[in-house]
Design a protein around this motif. Structure first.
Motif, PDB file in Angstrom:
ATOM      1  N   ASP A 192      56.921 -13.676  13.107  1.00  0.00           N
ATOM      2  CA  ASP A 192      58.244 -14.073  13.596  1.00  0.00           C
ATOM      3  C   ASP A 192      58.370 -13.979  15.108  1.00  0.00           C
ATOM      4  OD1 ASP A 192      58.835 -14.422  10.992  1.00  0.00           O
ATOM      5  OD2 ASP A 192      60.300 -12.804  10.823  1.00  0.00           O
ATOM      6  N   PHE A 199      57.656 -17.263  16.628  1.00  0.00           N
ATOM      7  CA  PHE A 199      58.490 -18.384  16.185  1.00  0.00           C
ATOM      8  C   PHE A 199      59.927 -18.294  16.705  1.00  0.00           C
ATOM      9  CE2 PHE A 199      55.468 -18.609  12.372  1.00  0.00           C
ATOM     10  CZ  PHE A 199      54.707 -19.613  12.967  1.00  0.00           C
ATOM     11  N   ILE A 200      60.491 -17.103  16.736  1.00  0.00           N
ATOM     12  CA  ILE A 200      61.887 -17.028  17.203  1.00  0.00           C
ATOM     13  C   ILE A 200      62.002 -17.267  18.704  1.00  0.00           C
ATOM     14  CG2 ILE A 200      62.810 -15.526  15.370  1.00  0.00           C
ATOM     15  CD1 ILE A 200      62.538 -13.278  17.657  1.00  0.00           C
ATOM     16  N   ARG A 201      60.901 -17.217  19.411  1.00  0.00           N
ATOM     17  CA  ARG A 201      60.927 -17.502  20.848  1.00  0.00           C
ATOM     18  C   ARG A 201      60.504 -18.934  21.160  1.00  0.00           C
ATOM     19  NH1 ARG A 201      59.504 -12.110  20.261  1.00  0.00           N
ATOM     20  NH2 ARG A 201      60.478 -10.661  21.727  1.00  0.00           N
ATOM     21  N   GLY A 202      60.250 -19.719  20.109  1.00  0.00           N
ATOM     22  CA  GLY A 202      59.768 -21.072  20.363  1.00  0.00           C
ATOM     23  C   GLY A 202      58.345 -21.079  20.877  1.00  0.00           C
TER      24      GLY A 202
END
Ligand code: FES
Ligand code: FES
Lengths: 155, 784
Positions: free
Chosen positions: B12, B15-18
């Protein structure tokens, strides 16, 4: 065409074709690949960014239309090394699997919580109804946004 | 302390930071962009292709046609079912959206522009659109490229005991038959397919980034197809934006990108758009089924027989074990104790995209579950018996396991009645039925309750029975424990969002008494991971998860010898307790993996013949499949005026054996349930009489949003698999397999006052409304 777009607080000037989509400007010109692309018809929402604070589908905006405007992408959610509560919520509640829809979902969620700090489950579902997720069945996305709302209320 | 349990996912953070790296995020210096020209016709001869105007475009670097490829002997490639498929059409096009030419240009816009400059002259031919007409005498022959092929027949296949089954049907007190179509659907992961190919002319090394669920199988196939030595090919499957079976096969665009790179000497990226994804890449299902069920009047199910017409599209490109042209469809006896069963499956070519096995289906277990669960409901109506009661009477009993099914499957373990009972309790089944009865009595709004009980067969497979193109379905794992006690696990399977980096670290941690945070999982790079067949058919945990546990146990045994040298005791006198090797009965002597690892890399004197270090490799060849199961209850409200179906509630009780990370398991189930609702209610992929694809965008091929999905209610039972090293069974596809039948059963139940016994998916408002009017239509063909 020469355009200047402020993305995540930083101004970028580029010479682009008038037909270039904002999603491609962000991804290919600025290398901000956290904004994704997933359909030809403005249905999937993996391309959502904020344009002057409002969520837009960046596949349906020309880069030239963003000239002189402010764009926030997923890369701009984290501030000074501190994750946005929405980002924390997605980790906390397993709101993502493959991660492809996640940037767009989080940006819509951020916008929603800025307008309504205590949205109901139905309001969250409505807010993200223009975006698709193929992995999570939406359950944990809704929970992630609720978690963020509650944690912002508590702080 | 157990390393299993809810744990936030390691993946994660990026992914949560692009900061994920999906294929389209790969950007190499000097990279060019490719685009594919596709056929507008479903069936047409190619008279000529003129590429001169495209070649003259200032930004175009190469235009590749079937003729170019024929010169390289690459115009055709093998499919995963041993058929051949055109990479770029040479003689004729066989489905709408088929690949005809490939342009390589400086940027993606220019590549698209140049497609418009290619002039292809076609001579349209009559198309085979209706699978039921494919074998007609006068049907146009689609595969005239195959030697001596004079019809559209692909295979006939059967399983079970026909004579015994027919004998039961002859004597049966009650028999019912039902035609049903499991329509063509597409998995539609949000990331489309694509590739970045980089052929280095100096070293002769080819590197391909593409979102493949099976990187090692891809590498072997590229070696076979392109003639590049396998050790000179590196396939990197970076982060994948969802796969669901769509990303198992090799698509012509991948081969074109490779050829483009070879021809231009520069890296070439090709990403398909959404229409290309929906029109040309692996579809799923398309099974026309005629099922019959035989029972006693008091509701004892005795036998099932079924005839299937399977539409495989223009090339037989299904990805399934060689022995099984209909996949694992013959698991259709489901969760019931039958005396006999038999199925016959006929595969045909049509002028549609190739595929067939994709979309979280565990090799056609989805079709099988849908068939049996619909048949049981049809029988319940015939017997005027409650469908829950009918199922309860016929479910296999816990004492019958291991159980050999009438079609030859060996179910490993199960306690079916317990699971069904839990689902009914959670749903408040009796209350729901009472509410429904009240409404019906009062002529109130329509409401339906649907049940589905499924048994899956996953984790292919025992290598001697199961292979893909001759590659046995085993998977490798390699584990290194560094001197400071931190570990790196390398596996052959590939996550498309399933969270392997977390779950597999938990398995290693559990086996070695470590923290999952100290285990890094490497996957998706053929240069860095051991060979194996990859992730589909819910096989990651059953096969690679087992390989991971086994390799960790090997490391643990090596650690035992080292620990014995450290403790100056014999290995037999040590015991593994609380994640440490200790002298039996003296836990205070315990040595942790970190301490042992350091010693293993030190100058410590080891017994004669013992190597130092702790690293190990292993290959897991499953002794049997695993058999997850579950009970689902769906409640719907139907508006008879508009035909609109609203899923009010959905209760899902899954038994996938031991759950390593329940949070991830539940997430997988949520996603599969949404898929089931989508397939049952809205995912329509029909064709008109000319073979035009009518579901080629997300405007027409509707996927469920947050608004159509209810809040899922999950329950669990745990029946460990006796033969799996950690008792896990796999869960990735369970909900997609089990849920469509529950939704359809619920809708049909709601429509019972209208005498409706069956309606084909998808149950769109139009379809439901017409069904109420007694005018159901075929959902595989254009809407009337
Ligand atoms: S890419 Fe699908 S809505 Fe923008
Ligand atoms: S997490 Fe995969 S599409 Fe939403």
């Amino acid at each position: 065409m020469m355009i200047t777009v402020t993305v995540n607080g930083q101004a970028h000037t580029r010479d682009v074709e008038p037909r270039m989509l904002l999603v491609h400007f962000l991804r290919d010109e600025l290398r901000l690949t956290g904004t994704h692309w997933g359909c030809d018809t403005s249905n999937c929402g993996v391309c959502v960014v904020h344009l002057d604070g409002t969520p837009v589908k960046s596949c349906s905006v020309l880069a030239v239309m963003a000239d002189g405007h402010e764009v926030t992408t997923v890369e701009g959610l984290e501030r000074d090394g501190e994750l946005d509560t929405v980002q924390k919520g997605f980790v906390e509640c397993h709101g993502l699997q493959c991660g492809f829809c996640t940037p767009g979902m989080m940006l819509t969620a951020r916008w929603l919580l800025d307008r309504d700090p205590d949205p109901s489950e139905a309001e969250i579902r409505e807010a993200i109804s223009g975006q698709l997720c193929r992995c999570t069945g939406y359950e944990n996305i809704v929970r992630s946004v609720r978690w963020a709302a509650e944690s912002e209320a508590a702080s | 302390m157990s390393a299993y349990g809810r744990m936030h996912r390691k993946e994660d953070a990026r992914f949560i930071r692009g900061r994920g790296t999906y294929t389209d995020d790969v950007n190499l210096p000097g990279m060019l962009h490719g685009a594919v020209l596709r056929s507008p016709h479903a069936h047409a001869a190619i008279v000529s292709i003129d590429t001169s105007a495209a070649e003259a475009h200032p930004k175009v670097k190469a235009v590749i046609t079937g003729e170019t490829l024929a010169g390289l002997r690459l115009a055709w490639m093998p499919t995963l079912s041993g058929d051949t498929q055109a990479v770029l059409a040479t003689d004729k096009v066989r489905f709408q959206g088929q690949e005809v030419a490939f342009v390589v240009a400086e940027d993606r816009y220019a590549a698209r522009d140049a497609l418009e400059l290619i002039d292809v002259e076609y001579e349209p031919l009559p198309a085979v659109v209706d699978a039921r007409r494919a074998l007609d005498e006068d049907a146009p022959v689609i595969r005239d490229d195959l030697d001596g092929k004079a019809d559209n027949h692909i295979f006939d296949w059967q399983a079970g005991d026909k004579a015994a089954t027919d004998a039961i049907f002859e004597r049966a007190q009650v028999t019912v038959a039902q035609d049903m179509l499991y329509p063509r659907v597409h998995p539609a992961p949000l990331e489309t397919c694509g590739a970045v190919a980089d052929f280095d002319r100096v070293t002769g090394k080819l590197t391909v980034w593409c979102p493949t669920q099976a990187p090692h199988a891809h590498r072997t196939l590229y070696a076979m197809v392109a003639g590049i030595p396998e050790h000179k090919i590196r396939v990197i499957s970076p982060d994948i934006g969802g796969g669901f079976g769509n990303k198992v096969g090799i698509y012509p665009g991948y081969v074109c990108a490779i050829v483009g790179s070879i021809v231009t000497g520069r890296p070439v990226k090709w990403m398909e758009d959404r229409s290309e994804n929906l029109m040309s890449t692996s579809f799923a299902r398309d099974y026309h089924m005629h099922g019959e069920i035989a029972a006693t009047r008091d509701g004892r199910i005795q036998a099932i027989r079924v005839k299937v017409l399977a539409d495989h599209g223009a090339f037989n490109g299904t990805a399934q074990p060689t022995k099984y042209p209909a996949g694992f469809f013959h698991v259709f006896t489901g969760s019931y104790d039958l005396a006999a069963a038999h199925c016959e499956v006929t595969g045909v070519y049509t002028n549609k995209a190739p595929g067939g096995v994709a979309y979280a289906c565990s090799f056609r277990v989805t079709e099988a579950v849908y068939l049996v669960e619909r048949l049981v409901d049809v029988l319940a109506v015939e017997l005027d018996m409650d469908p829950a009661e009918l199922r309860m009477r016929n479910l296999l009993k816990p004492g019958q396991f291991p159980y050999t099914s009438p079609t030859g499957w060996e179910y490993d373990s199960g306690d079916y009645p317990r699971t069904l009972r839990l689902a009914l309790d959670m749903a408040g089944y009796d209350k729901l039925r009472a509410e429904q009865a009240d409404r019906r009595a009062a002529g109130g709004p329509l409401m339906g309750i649907g049940i589905s009980f499924f048994t899956e067969a996953v984790g292919a497979g025992p290598r001697k029975h199961m292979d893909i193109l001759g590659l046995g379905m085993a998977d490798g794992a390699e584990l290194r424990v560094h001197p400071t006690g931190k570990a790196v696990l390398r596996v052959s399977c590939q996550s498309q969002g399933q969270g392997h980096e977390t779950t597999f670290a938990q398995i290693v941690a559990q086996e070695l008494g470590m923290s999952p945070g100290d285990v890094e999982v490497v996957h998706g790079d053929t240069d860095q991971t051991p060979f194996g067949l990859g992730t589909y058919g819910s096989r990651s945990t059953p096969v690679s998860g087992a390989a991971t546990a086994m390799v960790a146990r090997k490391v643990r045994e090596r650690a035992r010898v080292v620990a014995s040298a450290m403790l100056e005791a014999s290995p037999e006198d040590l015991e593994w307790a609380e994640g440490r090797w200790a002298v039996r009965g003296d836990p205070a002597t315990g040595k942790s993996m970190a301490e042992i690892a350091l010693a293993a890399h030190s100058g410590l004197e080891l017994p004669e013949g013992v190597e130092g270090h702790l690293d190990a490799v292993c290959v897991y060849n499953p002794p049997n499949l695993t058999y997850p199961f579950g009970a689902y209850v769906c409640v719907v409200d139907v508006d008879p005026g508009t035909g609109q179906v609203k899923v009010r509630r959905f209760v899902a009780v899954d038994d996938c054996g031991v759950r390593i990370n329940p949070m991830i398991v539940e997430g997988q189930i949520h996603g599969g349930l949404a898929d089931g609702v989508g397939m049952a209610l809205m995912q329509l992929m029909a064709f008109d009489e000319e073979g035009n694809h009518l579901g080629a965008s997300f405007m027409d091929y509707l996927l469920p949003t947050a608004v159509e999905c209810p809040s899922w209610e999950l329950g669990e039972t745990v029946t460990p698999s006796p033969h799996h090293p950690i008792g896990a069974k796999g869960v990735g596809e369970s909900a997609t397999v089990g849920s469509p039948a529950a939704v359809v059963n619920a809708v049909v139940d709601a429509l019972r006052p209208y005498g409706v016994r069956h309606a084909d998916m998808p149950l769109t408002p139009a379809n439901v409304w017409l069904t109420i009017q007694g005018r159901p239509f075929r959902t595989d063909l254009a809407i009337p």
